[in-house]
Motif scaffolding. Structure first.
Motif, mmCIF file in Angstrom:
data_model
loop_
_atom_site.group_PDB
_atom_site.id
_atom_site.type_symbol
_atom_site.label_atom_id
_atom_site.label_comp_id
_atom_site.label_asym_id
_atom_site.label_seq_id
_atom_site.Cartn_x
_atom_site.Cartn_y
_atom_site.Cartn_z
ATOM 1 N N LYS A 552 0.834 -1.190 0.000
ATOM 2 C CA LYS A 552 0.000 0.000 0.000
ATOM 3 C C LYS A 552 0.873 1.246 0.000
ATOM 4 O O LYS A 552 1.748 1.402 0.845
ATOM 5 N N TYR B 161 -10.613 3.411 7.441
ATOM 6 C CA TYR B 161 -10.038 2.102 7.757
ATOM 7 C C TYR B 161 -8.563 2.289 8.084
ATOM 8 O O TYR B 161 -8.030 3.396 7.999
ATOM 9 N N GLY B 162 -7.945 1.180 8.512
ATOM 10 C CA GLY B 162 -6.529 1.300 8.907
ATOM 11 C C GLY B 162 -6.374 1.902 10.288
ATOM 12 O O GLY B 162 -5.307 2.411 10.629
ATOM 13 N N ALA B 190 -8.049 5.595 4.029
ATOM 14 C CA ALA B 190 -7.102 4.958 4.955
ATOM 15 C C ALA B 190 -6.657 6.021 5.947
ATOM 16 O O ALA B 190 -6.446 7.174 5.570
ATOM 17 N N ALA B 224 -4.515 -3.015 6.236
ATOM 18 C CA ALA B 224 -5.225 -1.918 5.586
ATOM 19 C C ALA B 224 -5.506 -2.258 4.124
ATOM 20 O O ALA B 224 -6.585 -1.947 3.602
ATOM 21 N N TYR B 228 -9.131 -2.587 2.283
ATOM 22 C CA TYR B 228 -9.510 -1.885 1.055
ATOM 23 C C TYR B 228 -10.142 -2.850 0.056
ATOM 24 O O TYR B 228 -11.180 -2.583 -0.544
#
Lengths: 603, 396
Positions: A552, B161-162, B190, B224, B228
């Motif tokens: 990410k 999120y995360g 995130a 994370a 997603y």
């Protein structure tokens, strides 16, 4: 004009910090060679780096005039010697120019390994030793202990030993008197063919190479044409003189005297330390004994941190090379580090000093590969031996019949408390214990033979740290021996990283390989794909780790139309990537290389 | 001839509580200044050009719902008066679902707001505590219901999120609970806790930085990215179309204002720290400091901080960077038409690597991020960053 029988040539032999330079300063002061007010501390150590490191790199010779108690004036030539293990050969040439040596021992420390090695050199050349216990003014001084040590290890009678404090001047006159009384005058055959020992040289941009000489026989005049016997170089003398300590030109030097000769020659390689200077016509037929070509023992790749600095690095090396005959270099290139040079040095300290001078005097940022030695490799079905000083060039294991490596004889002087840890250190470095003698009840001198390749990687630092700084080390080259050596490669995503290749003993290969792989795993950032890191001997993988793919990296939010900041962040990211080195498609930050190379220094 | 669309962004920096993770221009404890600020917005509007046809207005913050319906109405009316051509399609306002600062729903509705973006962030109490949001999950549900009851037909919710401590199952449960509210649009972000000054618009307060330092080590990129992926699956199954990296919408409920950014349309930003783009070569932005903004606006000048002129290369890069945010990607022919070169060719080596690594795909005329690529968008975009002009490359 002082007659030859009132000349005395002498050196000072001492361990780092035992007070050689301070004593030299005091001798200049007492003999009014230099005004006390003008006295810059430690005049003889003329390079800034020498003063900082407390060591003497280039020998210098200074003439002082001393009015002795016998009513005569004597000319004393102080020939300074380098004080470090890498420069043993230079020390031996300096000592060869003398008839006597002052042995300085710190009253609080006792004899150290290099001192002992140098005193043995001096004794082997039949020099008169004048033992001096220095720093007796310190509260922790223990002259009795040192007297015992001198008696025990060098058989020096207690009544010959002088007590002094170079710092406050105590005993300095007595030392000068002892030089006059005990050191014999030089042989002075002024008519024999000219033979002068070159004991040092330096390059001067205006006068060319300046040779520091001790005349063994004959007379040298300022209009002579001269020849260096080993190199064959010839020149007319541009200037002849001696140092007080500034250069004083003169018209002639005679046998027994010490001085300098400006030659106008352009390369220091034409005027090698240990060579014999004679007349170009009808000169000496035989060289003075003991000449050796300088022998680089330690090798490393030196690269500019920024690729653009390559031309600057080349210029800097060219300049240093002019003045340092013991230093060799040639261009090489590395996939990981770009364009640089393979450099050879007399030893570790020599390497360290050279690197520091490059960085400091030429304002360069450098990366050095792990130091290596020169291996001799017998290739299967071939008559010739390969000489390999860069592990990356080692042939594959299938082609090798035998690898030999240089060995050294080492002596380690240490307080008895540290015998165990140091013995262990030496054995893990494949040291072979020879013997051990007691210098006094608290200190021993241990002798090992070990591969130089093991010694140059961090051995000295380990020795110091395991002995709380008390142990000292000396080593000398003894020859090549075959060993069960292997080339350890590091592969990143299947590509070998040339700068990280090492030659190691087979028994250490697994440990070194794992350490390298673990460190790289920690340092290489995640990539867009999975990256295996391997350590291998030939095609045999001995250690493996995997850096998982990055999952990410996204700027999730647009800050209310603030596109500019987002772009700047990406530009920064790109700049960072461009500074990275590429191994195949893997991007590795330069810092990771540095850290791994430093680890080689310290693993 | 069809008029050029234009968009208006109104920044409202006030917050009752400033969130430690927030990087927008915010100011706590100054809610009493909203009347003066509203006047300043009108002052600024009066000196800003009003080109094109005004299509959307967006009140972002900060907490724009701290403004009363009347204050919001004054700004909307002023904008309508300022622009000669107005064809409003969407007026969005960001609202905070807290009881203590309950938005003036009917007032906002009356003022002309058509769309609400509700800062729910999470429907899990531990997450809300971890983020120190100052509202509960039930307050968020209540706020959503009140907005619907007041007649808002287009409501978006933000989710994060995360968050440290939020498992994959927690995230799924939260998403499903959020869907039960029936939002028209969902944005999922995130939690990004920038620690490096490079990434800051302005230095965070020391307390916020301490908080980030505690939280960052507890974040897990792997988790994370799984969250997603899960979001994509869950929202697709519920009928939401993924149309931008962080945005999902029911049919015809895409955020029109935000879409204008990604399409590089012209917008005027008013308020402290607001950014503007002329649709061509100039970006500019206002001063961030509230007091500096107020003083400047009140003297009848635009409180501009700086401007930037974009050269051709930068504009091309922005077209890629913003275009790739859209799930539909960018059209190669449209790009060639505007910039005269193919985006895949100029930085071929770097771009090829992103294709090889499965982050970017080319399908006919379309260039877009793959599902993996959306998570690594920054890695892909870096390949398109133009080389710096040669002069600035020589750093020594």
């Amino acid at each position: 004009m002082i007659p030859p029988e009132r000349i005395r040539n002498f050196s000072i032999v001492a361990h780092i910090d035992h007070g050689k330079s301070t004593l030299a300063d005091r001798l200049l002061e007492v003999t009014h060679t230099i005004d006390k007010r003008l006295m810059q501390s430690q005049v003889l150590d003329s390079m800034e780096l020498e003063r900082e490191k407390g060591i003497t790199i280039k020998a210098r010779a200074v003439r002082v005039h001393f009015d002795a108690a016998d009513g005569h004036t004597y000319a004393l030539n102080l020939i300074d010697t380098p004080g470090h293990v890498d420069f043993t050969y230079e020390v031996s040439r300096s000592l060869q120019a003398c008839e006597g040596a002052i042995l300085v021992v710190d009253a609080t420390q006792g004899i150290e390994a290099q001192t002992l090695a140098n005193v043995h050199l001096a004794m082997a050349q039949n020099l008169t030793i004048i033992p001096v216990i220095n720093k007796i003014d310190l509260p922790s001084a223990d002259p009795e202990m040192v007297l015992d040590e001198l008696e025990e290890t060098l058989a020096i009678p207690r009544q010959e030993v002088l007590l002094a404090s170079a710092k406050d001047g105590t005993g300095v006159r007595e030392i000068l008197e002892a030089i006059v009384e005990r050191v014999p005058p030089p042989a002075h055959d002024g008519r024999a063919p000219l033979a002068a020992l070159v004991f040092d040289s330096h390059y001067d941009p205006y006068k060319g190479v300046v040779a520091y000489v001790r005349l063994a026989a004959g007379t040298l005049r300022d209009h002579d044409r001269i020849r260096f016997m080993a190199t064959g170089a010839e020149s007319d003398i541009l200037e002849l003189g001696y140092f007080r300590p500034q250069p004083v030109p003169t018209t002639r030097l005679v046998a027994g005297e010490v001085g300098y000769v400006a030659t106008g020659l352009k390369s220091i390689r034409e005027v090698q330390v240990g060579d014999t200077l004679t007349s170009a016509d009808g000169g000496a037929t035989e060289q003075l004994p003991g000449y050796q070509e300088p022998l680089p023992l330690v090798f490393a790749g030196i690269y500019p941190m920024r690729g653009d600095d390559y031309p600057e690095l080349r210029d800097a090396l060219d300049k240093l090379h002019l003045n340092d005959a013991g230093f060799v270099y040639e261009p090489e290139s590395s996939v990981a580090l770009g364009f640089g040079f393979r450099c050879g040095f007399l030893g570790l300290l020599h390497m360290e000093i050279t690197q520091e001078r490059l960085e400091r005097e030429f304002d360069l940022d450098l990366i050095a590969s792990a130091p290596s030695v020169e291996y001799r490799v017998k290739v299967l079905h071939k008559a010739d031996e390969l000489v390999i000083d860069n592990p990356a060039q080692m042939p594959g294991p299938g082609e090798i019949e035998q690898i030999s490596e240089p060995w050294v004889s080492t002596q380690v002087i240490t307080p008895t408390d540290y015998i165990g840890p140091l013995m262990e250190l030496a054995t893990t470095r494949r040291g072979e214990f020879q013997n051990m003698e007691y210098l006094d009840p608290r200190r021993v001198n241990m002798h090992f033979e070990m591969p130089l390749g093991e010694l140059i990687i961090d051995f000295y630092d380990q020795l110091k740290s395991r002995s709380s700084g008390y142990a000292s080390l000396d080593y000398s080259y003894i020859g090549y021996r075959p060993g069960d050596l292997v080339k350890l490669d590091v592969l990143v995503a299947g590509e070998p990283v040339d700068a990280l290749s090492l030659i190691v003993h087979r028994s250490n290969a697994y440990r070194s390989g794992k350490a390298l792989v673990d460190k790289l795993k920690e340092l290489i950032p995640r990539q867009m794909f999975e990256v295996p890191i391997q350590a291998a001997i030939g095609s045999h993988i001995i250690s493996r780790e995997t850096i998982r793919a990055m999952r990410k990296n996204v700027l999730a939010k647009c800050y209310g139309g603030d596109i500019t900041r987002k772009r700047k962040l990406l530009e920064k990211q790109k700049e960072g990537k461009q500074r990275m080195k590429r191994i195949g498609s893997v991007e590795i930050p330069q810092e990771a290389f540095l850290a791994v190379l430093r680890m080689n220094d310290g693993a | 001839m069809t008029p050029v669309p234009h968009h208006l962004y109104v920044h409202v920096p006030f917050c009752r509580l400033v969130c430690a993770y927030c990087d927008f221009v915010t100011v706590g404890g100054r809610a009493d200044d909203t009347p003066r600020y509203t006047d300043a917005l009108l002052d600024e509007l009066a000196v800003r050009p009003a080109p094109g046809e005004l299509r959307t207005v967006y009140f972002g913050g900060g907490t724009p719902s701290l403004l009363s319906g009347v204050q919001v109405g004054r700004v909307i009316s002023a904008a309508r008066e300022r622009w000669p051509d107005v064809a409003l399609e969407e007026v969005t306002l960001e609202a905070n679902p807290s009881q203590r600062e309950a938005p003036d729903w009917s007032g906002l509705r009356a003022a002309g707001v058509t769309r609400i973006s509700l800062g729910v962030q999470s429907l899990r109490e531990t997450d809300l505590v971890a983020l120190a949001r100052g509202h509960s999950a039930s307050e968020a549900r209540g706020a959503f219901a009140s907005a619907r009851e007041s007649g808002f037909e287009n409501i978006s919710i933000d989710l994060i999120y995360g968050i440290p401590g939020q498992s994959l199952a927690d995230w799924r449960a939260g998403l499903e609970a959020a869907l039960e509210l029936g939002p028209d649009h969902v944005s999922c972000y995130a939690l990004q806790l920038a620690l490096s000054p490079d990434e800051w618009a302005a230095p965070p307060r020391p307390g916020a930085l301490r908080w980030r330092n505690r939280m960052v080590p507890r974040q897990d990129d792997e988790l994370a990215s799984d969250q997603y992926r899960l979001t994509e699956d869950v929202l697709a199954a519920a009928g939401y179309r993924h149309y931008e990296l962080s945005s999902w919408a029911l049919p015809d409920r895409e955020a029109r204002h935000n879409s204008a950014y990604w399409a590089r349309r012209a917008y005027t930003g008013i308020g402290a720290g607001a950014h503007s783009y002329d649709g061509a070569a100039e970006r500019s932005w206002n001063v961030r400091d509230l007091d500096a903004y107020l003083l400047a606006a009140e003297t009848g000048e635009r409180p501009i901080a700086d401007r930037e002129v974009l050269d051709e290369q930068i504009r091309a890069f922005e077209a890629i960077a913003l275009g790739l945010r859209r799930v539909d990607g960018i059209s190669r022919t449209a790009f060639v038409g505007e910039f005269g070169h193919d985006p895949m060719e100029r930085y071929a080596a770097g771009v090829a690597a992103t294709v090889r690594n499965g982050l970017l795909e080319v399908e006919g005329d379309v260039i877009r991020l793959t599902s993996n690529g959306r998570l690594l968008a920054s890695e892909v975009l870096v390949a398109f960053v133009p080389e710096p002009p040669t002069g600035s490359a020589a750093r020594r």
